[in-house]
Design a protein around this motif. Structure first.
Motif, short mmCIF file in Angstrom:
data_model
loop_
_atom_site.label_atom_id
_atom_site.label_comp_id
_atom_site.label_asym_id
_atom_site.label_seq_id
_atom_site.Cartn_x
_atom_site.Cartn_y
_atom_site.Cartn_z
N UNK A 134 0.83 -1.21 0.00
CA UNK A 134 0.00 0.00 0.00
C UNK A 134 0.86 1.26 0.00
N UNK A 135 1.84 1.31 0.89
CA UNK A 135 2.68 2.50 1.00
C UNK A 135 3.45 2.76 -0.29
N UNK A 136 3.96 1.70 -0.91
CA UNK A 136 4.72 1.89 -2.14
C UNK A 136 3.83 2.28 -3.31
N UNK A 137 2.63 1.73 -3.38
CA UNK A 137 1.69 2.13 -4.43
C UNK A 137 1.31 3.60 -4.24
N UNK A 163 -6.68 -10.96 -7.17
CA UNK A 163 -7.32 -10.11 -6.17
C UNK A 163 -6.46 -8.89 -5.85
N UNK A 164 -5.15 -9.06 -5.83
CA UNK A 164 -4.26 -7.93 -5.55
C UNK A 164 -4.32 -6.91 -6.69
N UNK A 165 -4.29 -7.38 -7.93
CA UNK A 165 -4.40 -6.46 -9.06
C UNK A 165 -5.71 -5.69 -9.00
N UNK A 166 -6.78 -6.37 -8.59
CA UNK A 166 -8.07 -5.70 -8.46
C UNK A 166 -8.06 -4.60 -7.41
N UNK A 167 -7.33 -4.82 -6.33
CA UNK A 167 -7.26 -3.80 -5.27
C UNK A 167 -6.42 -2.61 -5.69
N UNK A 168 -5.35 -2.86 -6.44
CA UNK A 168 -4.56 -1.73 -6.96
C UNK A 168 -5.41 -0.89 -7.90
N UNK A 169 -6.18 -1.56 -8.75
CA UNK A 169 -7.07 -0.84 -9.67
C UNK A 169 -8.12 -0.05 -8.89
N UNK A 180 -0.75 2.56 -14.05
CA UNK A 180 -1.02 1.46 -14.96
C UNK A 180 -0.85 0.16 -14.17
N UNK A 181 -1.83 -0.74 -14.27
CA UNK A 181 -1.78 -2.01 -13.56
C UNK A 181 -1.57 -3.12 -14.58
#
Length: 389
Positions: A134-137, A163-169, A180-181
């Motif tokens: 989270x902090x790095x994103x 699921x992780x890609x979905x949360x970044x989006x 960009x994901x």
């Protein structure tokens, strides 16, 4: 004479086994629970923290809310197990003697020998891992612009990766962030070994969320700022999360038991080659017949923990052990605020449609996590976590 039962790990296997053992053990048994964290993490919801660290308290459960007063808790990391001496070596405390041992200390992320994969990417095996992502994103988005967006790469398109890609989006869209994901999978299709129906549904939803999918080309190396492929051009990244596979924990590397990649081999009754040691969850390879083993999933750990705990009590009483066969009750995958359900069963009854999404799938996924929390604590606790699941 008191019989000491020691449980290692506070994941699904460990927490579930402790709850069951407290019901199964007789008055002459002493139960000791060992974990390097003093809380249980609902790991299959850890990806939620990537978007919003505020859900941390909803998906972490203090061990004191799970165990009874009669169960001793030791907050320490396991270093090794000596099956000859029947002792557990701890990182800080004295060695711990046991009469029966239940090992449920989870797994590590496999690197498959890929150059740089053990040093550069994030993994997602703990709360701290999720907070770090989270902090790095967030930091990458802050430094990016529309003309020069940040690139977040998720390697491995299994359950955790999707699921992780979905949360970044979801983070990107909620914060209108220039990100960009990219989701990378070595095999020809995402979500292996799922069938084409769920693979297609997941791909459609991921692409709807503007997540780029790269398949059918393995990563051959990772550096501090880019990943390399077998065929395509290098891919520069600002944040790289690797979710590519499962291997056993390093603390089991020298244990004198049959194992493969540090995962203890166990028969269908969860007993290892040592009749005093049982293994459950991701750190185990539980025989399912026909050269098959149980999958390293939360669902399998939930089921097996109950049987392993009962069998420890049966072994103490010199009663026959139960066998366990994994019961696949379907697949539930979240992509941000939506979810995909596939081949699910509700109270033993198959859903009328094999694959579906929207509100019914989302409610089923929330319900599965809530049932687990309720099982090891209470429905009151589960309902308080509902909005984070």
């Amino acid at each position: 004479m008191t019989t000491r039962v020691v449980v290692l790990g506070a994941g699904y296997a460990g927490a579930g086994a402790v709850s069951k053992l407290e019901d199964e053990l007789g008055p002459d048994a002493e139960l000791v629970w060992v974990s390097e964290t003093d809380y249980h993490l609902v790991l299959h919801e850890a990806h939620r923290v990537i978007r919003d660290p505020g859900v941390e308290d909803k998906i972490t459960i203090p061990v004191g809310d799970i165990k009874s007063r009669g169960t001793e808790f030791v907050h320490d990391a396991v270093v090794d197990v000596d099956t000859d001496e029947r002792t557990v070596e701890l990182d800080e405390g004295d060695d711990l003697d046991y009469d029966y041992l239940l090992v449920g200390i989870g797994s590590e992320t496999a690197t498959y020998g890929i150059d740089g994969m053990g040093e550069h990417p994030h993994t997602l095996k703990s709360l701290d891992d999720a907070l770090d992502v989270h902090e790095d994103v967030k930091a990458a988005a802050k430094d990016a612009t529309r003309d020069d967006p940040a690139t977040v790469v998720v390697g491995g398109a299994g359950l955790s990766g999707i699921q992780s890609a979905g949360e970044v989006a979801e983070f990107r869209d909620r914060h209108n962030a220039p990100i960009d994901v990219v989701l990378v999978e070595a095999l020809p299709e995402i979500f292996p070994p799922g069938d084409s129906e769920i693979q297609g549904a997941l791909r459609h939803r991921l692409e709807e969320r503007d997540i780029e999918i790269l398949t059918d080309d393995p990563i051959t190396a990772a550096t501090a700022d880019h990943i390399e492929f077998d065929e395509r051009e290098d891919l520069a990244y600002d944040v790289f999360l690797w979710t590519g596979g499962v291997t056993g924990p390093s603390e089991l590397a020298d244990v004198d038991l049959d194992a493969e990649h540090n995962r203890l081999q166990a028969s269908s009754n969860l007993q290892t080659g040592d009749e005093r040691v049982f293994a459950v969850g991701d750190c185990s390879l539980v025989d399912q017949g026909d050269d098959e083993v149980a999958p390293p999933t939360a669902q399998a750990a939930w089921q097996a923990a109950d049987v392993a705990a009962e069998n420890v009590a049966r072994a103490i009483d010199d009663r026959p052990l139960r066998t366990w066969t994994y019961d696949d009750q379907g697949t539930l995958v979240s992509i941000g605020e939506t979810a995909i359900a596939h081949d699910v069963e509700v109270n033993g009854v198959a859903a009328p449609v094999r694959t579906f999404n929207s509100t019914p799938a989302k409610l089923l996924k929330k319900g599965a996590a809530a049932r687990w929390i309720a099982k090891i604590t209470s429905w009151s606790r589960a309902m308080k976590a509902w909005d984070a699941l």
